[in-house]
Design a protein around this motif. Structure first.
Motif, PDB file in Angstrom:
ATOM      1  N   GLY A  33      10.770   0.031  43.313  1.00 10.63           N
ATOM      2  CA  GLY A  33      10.376  -1.302  43.759  1.00 10.63           C
ATOM      3  C   GLY A  33       9.013  -1.654  43.173  1.00 10.63           C
ATOM      4  O   GLY A  33       8.190  -0.776  42.916  1.00 10.63           O
ATOM      5  N   GLY A  35       6.297  -3.145  44.361  1.00 11.28           N
ATOM      6  CA  GLY A  35       5.118  -2.822  45.151  1.00 11.28           C
ATOM      7  C   GLY A  35       4.803  -1.339  45.090  1.00 11.28           C
ATOM      8  O   GLY A  35       3.653  -0.922  44.911  1.00 11.28           O
ATOM      9  N   THR A  36       5.841  -0.543  45.260  1.00 16.46           N
ATOM     10  CA  THR A  36       5.660   0.913  45.229  1.00 16.46           C
ATOM     11  C   THR A  36       5.073   1.344  43.892  1.00 16.46           C
ATOM     12  O   THR A  36       4.110   2.120  43.839  1.00 16.46           O
ATOM     13  N   ARG A  39       1.398   0.470  43.290  1.00 12.29           N
ATOM     14  CA  ARG A  39       0.483   1.393  43.970  1.00 12.29           C
ATOM     15  C   ARG A  39       0.423   2.729  43.234  1.00 12.29           C
ATOM     16  O   ARG A  39      -0.635   3.362  43.142  1.00 12.29           O
ATOM     17  N   GLN A  40       1.573   3.192  42.773  1.00  5.16           N
ATOM     18  CA  GLN A  40       1.586   4.470  42.068  1.00  5.16           C
ATOM     19  C   GLN A  40       0.726   4.409  40.808  1.00  5.16           C
ATOM     20  O   GLN A  40      -0.021   5.336  40.497  1.00  5.16           O
ATOM     21  N   ASP A  56       2.668 -11.186  40.938  1.00  5.08           N
ATOM     22  CA  ASP A  56       1.649 -10.935  41.959  1.00  5.08           C
ATOM     23  C   ASP A  56       1.160  -9.503  41.900  1.00  5.08           C
ATOM     24  O   ASP A  56      -0.022  -9.214  42.009  1.00  5.08           O
ATOM     25  N   TRP A  57       2.107  -8.555  41.783  1.00  3.94           N
ATOM     26  CA  TRP A  57       1.737  -7.145  41.775  1.00  3.94           C
ATOM     27  C   TRP A  57       1.003  -6.776  40.480  1.00  3.94           C
ATOM     28  O   TRP A  57       0.137  -5.922  40.473  1.00  3.94           O
ATOM     29  N   TRP A  60      -2.402  -7.841  40.997  1.00  6.95           N
ATOM     30  CA  TRP A  60      -3.049  -6.875  41.911  1.00  6.95           C
ATOM     31  C   TRP A  60      -3.522  -5.663  41.117  1.00  6.95           C
ATOM     32  O   TRP A  60      -4.644  -5.200  41.281  1.00  6.95           O
ATOM     33  N   GLN A 112      13.874  -9.736  51.102  1.00  5.36           N
ATOM     34  CA  GLN A 112      12.923 -10.030  52.169  1.00  5.36           C
ATOM     35  C   GLN A 112      11.947 -11.094  51.680  1.00  5.36           C
ATOM     36  O   GLN A 112      11.395 -11.015  50.588  1.00  5.36           O
ATOM     37  N   ARG A 113      11.727 -12.091  52.513  1.00  2.00           N
ATOM     38  CA  ARG A 113      11.043 -13.325  52.125  1.00  2.00           C
ATOM     39  C   ARG A 113       9.635 -13.113  51.565  1.00  2.00           C
ATOM     40  O   ARG A 113       9.170 -13.881  50.753  1.00  2.00           O
ATOM     41  N   ALA A 114       8.958 -12.048  52.044  1.00  2.00           N
ATOM     42  CA  ALA A 114       7.571 -11.879  51.632  1.00  2.00           C
ATOM     43  C   ALA A 114       7.377 -10.674  50.730  1.00  2.00           C
ATOM     44  O   ALA A 114       6.382 -10.587  50.027  1.00  2.00           O
ATOM     45  N   ALA A 115       8.317  -9.719  50.781  1.00  2.00           N
ATOM     46  CA  ALA A 115       8.087  -8.450  50.114  1.00  2.00           C
ATOM     47  C   ALA A 115       8.878  -8.290  48.831  1.00  2.00           C
ATOM     48  O   ALA A 115       8.408  -7.685  47.876  1.00  2.00           O
TER      49      ALA A 115
END
Ligand SMILES: Nc1ncnc2c1ncn2[C@@H]1O[C@H](COP(=O)(O)OP(=O)(O)OP(=O)(O)O)[C@@H](O)[C@H]1O
Ligand SMILES: Nc1ncnc2c1ncn2[C@@H]1O[C@H](COP(=O)(O)OP(=O)(O)OP(=O)(O)O)[C@@H](O)[C@H]1O
Ligand code: MOO
Ligand SMILES: [Mg+2]
Ligand SMILES: [Mg+2]
Lengths: 226, 362, 230, 230, 362
Positions: A33, A35-36, A39-40, A56-57, A60, A112-115
């Motif tokens: 994913g 987001g995951t 972060r990694q 977005d990510w 980030w 999911q709407r935000a994630a």
């Protein structure tokens, strides 16, 4: 020869595997994913190249200083589609009422709407046509797009909003409508190289052969690269 | 060997308050159910940590709450035969027996494995799981297991209660041999069977409701008429020492005691051996005159040392026979009819068969 | 049920990781279980709670916490790398750690229940026969709890075979290096038409883990039979 | 640790779902544990293997299998809907099912170990006193295994609080209906900058589940003290 | 009440092959450790499923392998006192005692709860956990628990082995009362203590190495000189019936037996009561002439019915005393010296105190 390690959004799997096979050096791709993976990368994952499904990510990551001064490109585009069970009647340009009517008391599956990026795009579209508030109680949100697709394919959800790439491959669902690209933020897959090897592979992905492969899998090329 | 035990402990309503010092040999702890016998032996073994107390074996302090000494059980070298056998369920009989061998100090003496197995009749059971043994078989294995750990002292909590009489008769002499042989193994022996105690013990400690009531050499305690109510009327009786003189062909042996000679059947010891005879008070008949024509062959001249009339219909008569003391229990009516009084000389009769093998100790 | 090379790699890696996780976790779990069952000490509740934590938290969170603490920039990760040269994040070693942590509560629970069921009077008996405390544990307690240890090990192994969220978060999903069977299954489920291969992998996962279950049952039964005699 | 309304909903839903899953699973797990511990029957290995399955499979796969069988179009789901009017998909009831299934192997194991540790001679004694088989179970076996049942229930509850993959796959993530705590946490983690809220939720999850752990320890200790006397 | 037991079972090397039928009252199963006593009682209770066999109580078939009948234990209504007490560890003493009450059929008769608690001395233990009880206390609770389940029959496996003598003396008469009172409770009683057996049993079954060796009415088996080797030399002795005639002020009672009168101390029963006296063979002294001046007051004229000389130094002499049979054990030397031979008339002497309270049954 050390393999090129690519961290890529899970939905790219089919296309990227095909392209990797044609690359002269060995390529390993770790799918996950967005987001995951972001972060990694920020915590030192040994990736040469990262391809996310969400700008977005990538922003980030840039803010974290994880990209250094490496090159970042928008690699691919995708389309958002409204799907229903195979054989369902097309539903062009639906509004809230049309969607509710088509749901027949069932649910609309989406990320999911935000994630989940696909969920974020879906929400943007629905909000844009003023249907969000009416539809919000009828959603079935999932942790990835494939799960939303599965819900429609299994008949659990009446409708779904997924990527065109996902819908194309599953014969148990039909595309009822393709959401115009101006109804949501551009669906782009940003990529950033983290090493020279990654840089080289990223260049390979920009070549015609690779772009053809992406297109075969339903992705859209980004207009003239940068 | 000396054993010194001073304990004070509370379990709920029950208070244990026992102190005794005993010499070498076998010390018997006698008392009713719930008197506190197991609690004492547990404190000696290190399994019970008493509120206060001191336990010393041969001058080595195992426990001294005042000085903060409390050796863990595995460093006390006490072989404990539990009231419930507590065999290791995952080990067969042979492995149960051999469990403790490796922890004995290198030079530790102890009985030979083969002897223990033969004596306890375990050879046919070696490969069996404890769960398949009968109650008595379990207890025999538990005794063997404790012996084979080569302890410096044995603690036995009613070890023979689940054994039949013939098996007891096999094991009792063996315990005597352990005590008397080159090992000189001291034993703290809990029992509520006075015949076992009378046969084995050198020292007797009587406890009642957690308190020590009487203690001393077995000979002294058992020939004390005051002990009769504590030990039970049926069980009272003196223990005297005898020496084997000769064995006749018909199986009768002659033994000498301080007051004369006795003829007893089934004595296994060689001439010259000193034995212990238990003569129950209720088995002694008194006669004014020396009787003739009786099947009983043992008739001793005795003098009446004391007459204790109790509440019941019987009287305990303390007798002097040579330098030994005997105890007789007769009816009060017999006291009147025969005119028994202190200082009177008369004859004590007891059948040769009365002194059972189980009551002959060394 | 034929597998492509990458899937084979995932299967063998998962086996390797699960075996390592189980082997490493068993002694540690046994020790913690023994502490929880037989000792009273300050912080016992906290330890008990900590052991349960991986059960309570969503696996992804556990993986993320592992990444924060055992990653190369995390406090423990840095220490491990500097002192032992051991790197965990994005390596199979990290997959072992993730599997170990996730299976740990299951192991500890099973072993603790087994230890609590041992009659302490048997341990007392062993002590009176001269056995020091460790020998009592090795020769009496351990054999008696063998079925529980086995049960715990199997649960841990099975969990290790099925662990996904913490693993993919901590070590990602790098084929041949950190792509375990569940990660491979997940990846297949992400592409159109990947179901067939996913199902093949699922079947393999079942075969392996159920083999372990059946084997452990058989072993436990042998132990039980020996105790019952015959 | 202040939560927004949606997070509160997720917390209370998770509690509700976990309590239901635990309450429903305990008797069933107890029965299966008893069968596995005390009975020999054809298919015992298969049953045992089946019970372990949710441990072995990646949670997402379990969720997918639940969807296939208990979904509205699945064979069991259709039956349940037609006969009892019970719908599981996209309902909290489905989240209960997912949590129950995922925690089931943990419960069964704990209970089975406890049952195996009961001395059958005590059950025999109860039978000679006239107690029929169910009474022996209720009055002897059950009280003796209470610590194991409690341990199993707590494991199941903790697992239910932490379950994510199977739940979101089976019943999706509908705020107020199927969005459990882990789903909410996951969602926050997928949003750049969502960490603070994720951490608040994680802390809440810890508080709840560890409260359950501590409470169960306390209960188990009481039972043990009663058996030891005083 | 009749009890009919026919069993055949193998455990490993051990084969049990026992068949006996007994009448009302108490049936004792006597045998050495490992003889198979517990196995028999387990098969009767339904806890052991024998390879082959039939068990019937009062004509109700509890087990018949040939007909496929095997009632589960809870439907047999047999109160079992186990060799190991098997108390429920999670229940206090009171709840252990009351465990079985609710399963008794509505009208079932049984002893009153208060009586059982008083007799067994349990009133101070009611709130205690089994783990805190001493060995003897556990066994007493186990006896109470079995009694209070209002069974149709009691099975007792060495129930008194862990109890001290005075407590045994309290419980034995109570078991007799249960047997004889309005309940008429039959008991199958396992023991290796022949004094208990002699006192309690109506029927005696002797087993050895899994096989039944002897069975019959207690009076017959015990006065049979052939039983001496099976029961053990020290334990042999006849049991005879007596009737209480009167009690004197000094505590002695007069009892009549078929051969005359006896004077015994401490008899509690009212005049007219029929009692059972056990007279151990080794306690009987024979005299050619009626002796005088002895403290022993019981001298009976007897005739010698048989002389069994064994291998050892002793001989078993069967005596006829009125219509009763007595057994005496004397030395072979005494047989020669006194010229004892079959048919000879002589006198049997035994002390009044010899017949202990424990040996008087009803
Ligand atoms: N934890 C406890 N709480 C309360 N009372 C206890 C506890 N442990 C032991 N007792 C009591 O202490 C007394 C002594 O017990 P102990 O086991 O030492 O007796 P014993 O002399 O060995 O008896 P037995 O011959 O019946 O085995 C008993 O009355 C018992 O009930
Ligand atoms: N499962 C088994 N396997 C092999 N032998 C067994 C098994 N169960 C019992 N035995 C043997 O059967 C014999 C009879 O056992 P049982 O328990 O009936 O004896 P018992 O007469 O009650 O003895 P005790 O007085 O010592 O309790 C013993 O020799 C015992 O070892
Ligand atoms: O690439 Mo995604 O995160 O599955 O939409
Ligand atoms: Mg005791
Ligand atoms: Mg027995």
């Amino acid at each position: 020869q050390d393999p090129v390690t690519v961290f890529a959004a899970a939905s790219l799997r089919g296309a990227l595997d095909d392209i990797a096979r044609t690359y002269p050096a060995p390529v390993v791709v770790s799918y996950g994913g967005s987001g995951t993976m972001a972060r990694q990368i920020a915590l030192g994952a040994p990736a040469d190249l990262v391809i996310l499904a969400s700008p977005d990510w990538m922003d980030w990551l840039r803010d974290q200083g994880a990209l250094a001064d490496r090159k970042r490109v928008d690699l691919l585009r995708n389309r958002l589609v409204l799907i229903g069970p195979a054989g369902a009647r097309p539903l062009p340009n639906p509004d809230a009422a049309a969607l509710l009517d088509a749901l027949q008391g069932g649910r609309l599956a989406m990320g999911q709407r935000a994630a989940v990026p696909a969920g974020i795009y879906a929400r943007a579209w629905l909000a844009g046509i003023g249907a969000w508030d009416a539809l919000a109680p009828h959603l079935a949100e999932t942790d990835n797009v494939r799960a939303a697709l599965a819900l429609v394919a299994r008949g659990e959800a009446t409708l779904g909003v997924v990527y065109a790439t996902d819908a194309a491959a599953d014969t148990s669902v039909d595309v009822l409508w393709t959401v115009p690209e101006d109804r949501h933020p551009p669906i782009v897959y940003p990529a950033a190289a983290l090493s020279d090897a990654g840089d080289a592979f990223l260049r390979h992905l920009g070549m015609t052969d690779a772009r053809d492969t992406f297109e075969q899998h339903g992705f859209l090329p980004i207009e003239p690269a940068r | 060997m000396t054993l010194s035990v001073h304990l004070r402990h509370r379990h709920g309503d029950f208070t244990l308050d026992v102190a005794f010092d005993s010499g070498p040999g076998i010390t018997a702890l006698f008392g009713r159910s719930g008197a506190g016998k197991t609690s004492v032996i547990n404190a000696v073994s290190g399994l019970l940590h008493p509120d206060e107390g001191r336990v010393a074996v041969d001058g080595d302090t195992l426990l001294d709450t005042a000085r903060g000494i409390d050796l863990p059980p595995h460093r006390r070298r006490l072989g404990y035969v539990f009231q419930d056998a507590r065999l290791f369920p995952h080990l067969d009989v042979a492995r149960n027996l051999d469990f403790g061998a490796r922890y004995a100090p290198p030079g530790a003496k102890g009985p030979a494995r083969g002897d223990v197995i033969d004596l306890l009749g375990l050879s046919g059971l070696m490969a069996r799981a404890p769960a398949t043994l009968s109650g008595g078989e379990k207890q025999r294995v538990a005794i063997g297991r404790a012996l084979l750990s080569r302890p410096a002292m044995l603690l036995m909590d009613e070890p023979l209660a689940s054994l039949d009489a013939p098996r007891k008769q096999d094991i009792l002499p063996y315990l005597e041999r352990l005590r008397d042989g080159p090992l000189g193994l001291p034993i703290l022996y809990v029992s509520h069977a006075l015949d076992e105690v009378a046969r084995l013990a050198d020292h007797l400690v009587v406890i009642q409701e957690g308190r020590m009531r009487m203690q001393g050499l077995l000979y002294d305690v058992l020939s004390d008429p005051a002990a009769v109510p504590l030990l039970g009327v049926r069980e009272a009786g003196a223990v005297i020492a005898a020496t084997v003189v000769a064995h006749a062909d018909d199986g009768l042996s002659t033994l000498s005691i301080s007051a004369g000679h006795l003829e007893l059947p089934g004595v296994q010891a060689a001439p010259g051996t000193r034995l212990r005879l238990r003569i129950l008070a209720q088995d002694v008949i008194l006669s004014r005159d020396r009787p003739a024509g009786l099947s009983s062959r043992n008739i001793l001249p005795v003098a009446i040392a004391a007459i204790h009339s109790g509440d019941g219909p019987g009287a305990a008569i303390a007798l002097r026979a040579g330098s030994d003391r005997l105890l007789a229990r007769v009816t009060s009516r017999a006291v009147t009819d025969l005119g028994l009084r202190v200082g009177m000389e008369c004859f004590a009769i007891f059948k040769a068969t009365t002194v059972a093998p189980g009551s002959i100790g060394r | 049920m034929t597998l492509d090379a990458a899937s084979w790699d995932a299967l063998t890696l998962s086996l390797w990781v699960s075996v390592w996780a189980t082997v490493l976790a068993v002694p540690l779990a046994l020790w913690i279980a023994w502490l929880l069952a037989r000792r009273d000490f300050w912080g016992k509740s906290a330890l008990n709670a900590l052991v349960h934590l991986p059960l309570v938290l969503p696996p992804v969170v556990t993986g993320y916490l592992l990444l924060l603490s055992f990653g190369r920039t995390g406090p423990i990760g840095r220490l491990l790398e500097q002192t032992f040269g051991l790197v965990l994040s994005f390596r199979w070693t990290g997959a072992v750690l993730a599997a170990l942590v996730m299976g740990f509560p299951l192991m500890v629970r099973a072993m603790r229940l087994a230890i609590e069921a041992v009659d302490p009077r048997l341990e007392d008996a062993a002590a009176t026969l001269g056995a020091p405390r460790w020998a009592v544990f090795a020769r009496v307690t351990l054999p008696l709890i063998a079925p529980g240890v086995l049960a715990g090990a199997v649960m841990g192994f099975a969990k290790a075979m099925g662990e996904f969220g913490a693993t993919i978060t901590f070590v990602a999903n790098i084929p041949g290096q950190t792509q375990t069977l569940p990660s491979a299954i997940y990846t297949f489920l992400q592409i159109p038409g990947g179901e067939a291969q996913a199902i093949a992998l699922v079947l393999w996962a079942c075969v392996v883990a159920l083999g372990a279950v059946v084997m452990s049952e058989w072993l436990a039964r042998r132990v039980a039979r020996r105790i019952a005699g015959s």
